[in-house]
Write a protein that holds these residues in place. Structure first.
Motif, PDB file in Angstrom:
ATOM      1  N   LEU A 196       0.825  -1.213   0.000  1.00 45.49           N
ATOM      2  CA  LEU A 196       0.000   0.000   0.000  1.00 45.49           C
ATOM      3  C   LEU A 196       0.855   1.257   0.000  1.00 45.49           C
ATOM      4  CD1 LEU A 196      -2.861  -0.995   2.471  1.00 45.49           C
ATOM      5  CD2 LEU A 196      -3.015  -0.698  -0.002  1.00 45.49           C
ATOM      6  N   SER A 197       1.921   1.262   0.792  1.00 47.53           N
ATOM      7  CA  SER A 197       2.764   2.459   0.840  1.00 47.53           C
ATOM      8  C   SER A 197       3.487   2.679  -0.485  1.00 47.53           C
ATOM      9  CB  SER A 197       3.761   2.374   1.997  1.00 47.53           C
ATOM     10  OG  SER A 197       4.710   1.357   1.788  1.00 47.53           O
ATOM     11  N   LEU A 198       3.879   1.594  -1.162  1.00 46.66           N
ATOM     12  CA  LEU A 198       4.502   1.741  -2.480  1.00 46.66           C
ATOM     13  C   LEU A 198       3.483   2.234  -3.512  1.00 46.66           C
ATOM     14  CD1 LEU A 198       6.727  -1.469  -2.709  1.00 46.66           C
ATOM     15  CD2 LEU A 198       7.515   0.890  -2.532  1.00 46.66           C
ATOM     16  N   GLY A 199       2.266   1.742  -3.407  1.00 40.65           N
ATOM     17  CA  GLY A 199       1.226   2.131  -4.364  1.00 40.65           C
ATOM     18  C   GLY A 199       0.721   3.546  -4.179  1.00 40.65           C
ATOM     19  N   LEU A 200       0.709   4.035  -2.939  1.00 44.65           N
ATOM     20  CA  LEU A 200       0.187   5.370  -2.669  1.00 44.65           C
ATOM     21  C   LEU A 200       1.214   6.474  -2.873  1.00 44.65           C
ATOM     22  CD1 LEU A 200      -1.911   4.671   0.545  1.00 44.65           C
ATOM     23  CD2 LEU A 200      -2.753   5.140  -1.755  1.00 44.65           C
ATOM     24  N   ARG A 201       2.473   6.097  -2.984  1.00 43.99           N
ATOM     25  CA  ARG A 201       3.520   7.102  -3.111  1.00 43.99           C
ATOM     26  C   ARG A 201       3.344   7.881  -4.413  1.00 43.99           C
ATOM     27  NH1 ARG A 201       7.958   9.096  -4.354  1.00 43.99           N
ATOM     28  NH2 ARG A 201       9.489   9.802  -2.871  1.00 43.99           N
ATOM     29  N   GLY A 202       3.441   9.191  -4.312  1.00 45.08           N
ATOM     30  CA  GLY A 202       3.320  10.042  -5.485  1.00 45.08           C
ATOM     31  C   GLY A 202       1.939  10.631  -5.673  1.00 45.08           C
ATOM     32  N   TYR A 203       0.960  10.203  -4.877  1.00 43.99           N
ATOM     33  CA  TYR A 203      -0.385  10.747  -5.012  1.00 43.99           C
ATOM     34  C   TYR A 203      -0.682  11.853  -4.005  1.00 43.99           C
ATOM     35  CZ  TYR A 203      -1.453   6.986  -8.202  1.00 43.99           C
ATOM     36  OH  TYR A 203      -1.451   6.146  -9.268  1.00 43.99           O
ATOM     37  N   GLY A 204       0.207  12.053  -3.058  1.00 39.72           N
ATOM     38  CA  GLY A 204      -0.018  13.076  -2.044  1.00 39.72           C
ATOM     39  C   GLY A 204       0.986  14.199  -2.178  1.00 39.72           C
ATOM     40  N   ASN A 205       1.113  14.935  -1.097  1.00 36.07           N
ATOM     41  CA  ASN A 205       2.092  16.015  -1.089  1.00 36.07           C
ATOM     42  C   ASN A 205       3.437  15.466  -0.610  1.00 36.07           C
ATOM     43  OD1 ASN A 205       1.757  15.673   1.657  1.00 36.07           O
ATOM     44  ND2 ASN A 205       0.403  17.445   1.880  1.00 36.07           N
ATOM     45  N   ASP A 206       4.435  16.355  -0.488  1.00 40.77           N
ATOM     46  CA  ASP A 206       5.780  15.919  -0.092  1.00 40.77           C
ATOM     47  C   ASP A 206       5.800  15.316   1.307  1.00 40.77           C
ATOM     48  OD1 ASP A 206       6.853  16.655  -2.487  1.00 40.77           O
ATOM     49  OD2 ASP A 206       7.525  18.629  -1.815  1.00 40.77           O
ATOM     50  N   GLN A 207       4.997  15.866   2.209  1.00 38.45           N
ATOM     51  CA  GLN A 207       4.968  15.351   3.581  1.00 38.45           C
ATOM     52  C   GLN A 207       4.407  13.931   3.610  1.00 38.45           C
ATOM     53  OE1 GLN A 207       2.806  17.855   6.253  1.00 38.45           O
ATOM     54  NE2 GLN A 207       3.506  16.797   8.071  1.00 38.45           N
ATOM     55  N   THR A 208       3.378  13.688   2.840  1.00 37.17           N
ATOM     56  CA  THR A 208       2.804  12.347   2.761  1.00 37.17           C
ATOM     57  C   THR A 208       3.800  11.372   2.155  1.00 37.17           C
ATOM     58  OG1 THR A 208       0.620  13.331   2.432  1.00 37.17           O
ATOM     59  CG2 THR A 208       0.844  11.016   1.907  1.00 37.17           C
ATOM     60  N   ASP A 209       4.503  11.803   1.102  1.00 39.54           N
ATOM     61  CA  ASP A 209       5.497  10.928   0.473  1.00 39.54           C
ATOM     62  C   ASP A 209       6.634  10.603   1.425  1.00 39.54           C
ATOM     63  OD1 ASP A 209       4.087  10.735  -1.859  1.00 39.54           O
ATOM     64  OD2 ASP A 209       5.297  12.197  -2.958  1.00 39.54           O
ATOM     65  N   LYS A 210       7.019  11.560   2.258  1.00 41.96           N
ATOM     66  CA  LYS A 210       8.076  11.288   3.236  1.00 41.96           C
ATOM     67  C   LYS A 210       7.612  10.266   4.265  1.00 41.96           C
ATOM     68  CE  LYS A 210      10.507  15.651   2.754  1.00 41.96           C
ATOM     69  NZ  LYS A 210      10.847  16.933   3.354  1.00 41.96           N
ATOM     70  N   ALA A 211       6.362  10.376   4.697  1.00 45.23           N
ATOM     71  CA  ALA A 211       5.812   9.409   5.652  1.00 45.23           C
ATOM     72  C   ALA A 211       5.738   8.017   5.008  1.00 45.23           C
ATOM     73  CB  ALA A 211       4.432   9.854   6.127  1.00 45.23           C
TER      74      ALA A 211
END
Length: 170
Positions: free
Chosen positions: A28-43
């Motif tokens: 899930l974390s690999l799939g969701l990466r790139g759909y949010g902002n920079d803070q979300t991607d860092k998390a």
């Protein structure tokens, strides 16, 4: 001796369930990466790094709990898991060395294949994957039929439109 205790730990159903949960979280974390902002991607990067470290630990425990390591490498699932975890370790090493995430696409793709092991461990997902592969022949036949039908209708439409144009020019 420590080896039988490690073997008991690795074979425990709770260990397997935890491994499956970590794999799903990683996917899930690999799939969701790139759909949010920079803070979300860092998390999500932190979650991916932690789950990748868990995969390395799990592989180490499985290897430490096995008496005959060559026997372990005869298991296809383990060999697949070994190479996927190796790609994960390479990705972690590249991140530590400062390689940007944009250049790690192939390693991220290989490490996301770990989800196939979850499907192999869960009978319902394994059955779904088997049925999907088994029905590929039927799906391909349907796609071929649809392509043929669209092609026939396209050819008919071209002939009809040319025929109408010829009739209007008379």
């Amino acid at each position: 001796e420590l080896r039988p205790l490690i073997k008991q730990l690795v074979d425990h159903p709770l260990f397997r369930l935890t491994s499956i949960a970590i794999t799903i979280l990683n996917t899930l974390s690999l799939g969701l990466r790139g759909y949010g902002n920079d803070q979300t991607d860092k998390a999500l990067d932190v979650i991916t790094t932690v789950t990748s470290c868990c995969f390395l630990g799990e592989l180490g425990l499985r290897m430490a709990g096995e008496e005959a390591l060559p026997e372990l490498f005869r298991d296809g699932k383990f060999v697949f898991d070994f190479f996927v975890t190796l790609a994960t370790a390479m990705k972690l090493f590249a991140q530590v060395m400062g390689v940007p995430n944009e250049r790690l696409g192939a390693l991220v793709g290989v490490s996301s294949l770990r989800f196939l092991l979850v499907a192999a461990r869960l009978p319902s997902l394994a059955h779904l994957m088997y049925m999907t592969v088994a029905s590929m022949n039927n799906i391909l036949n349907l796609l071929l039929f649809a392509f043929t039908a669209v092609s026939i209708f396209a050819v008919c439409a071209v002939y009809m439109s040319e025929g109408l144009e010829d009739a209007s020019n008379d």
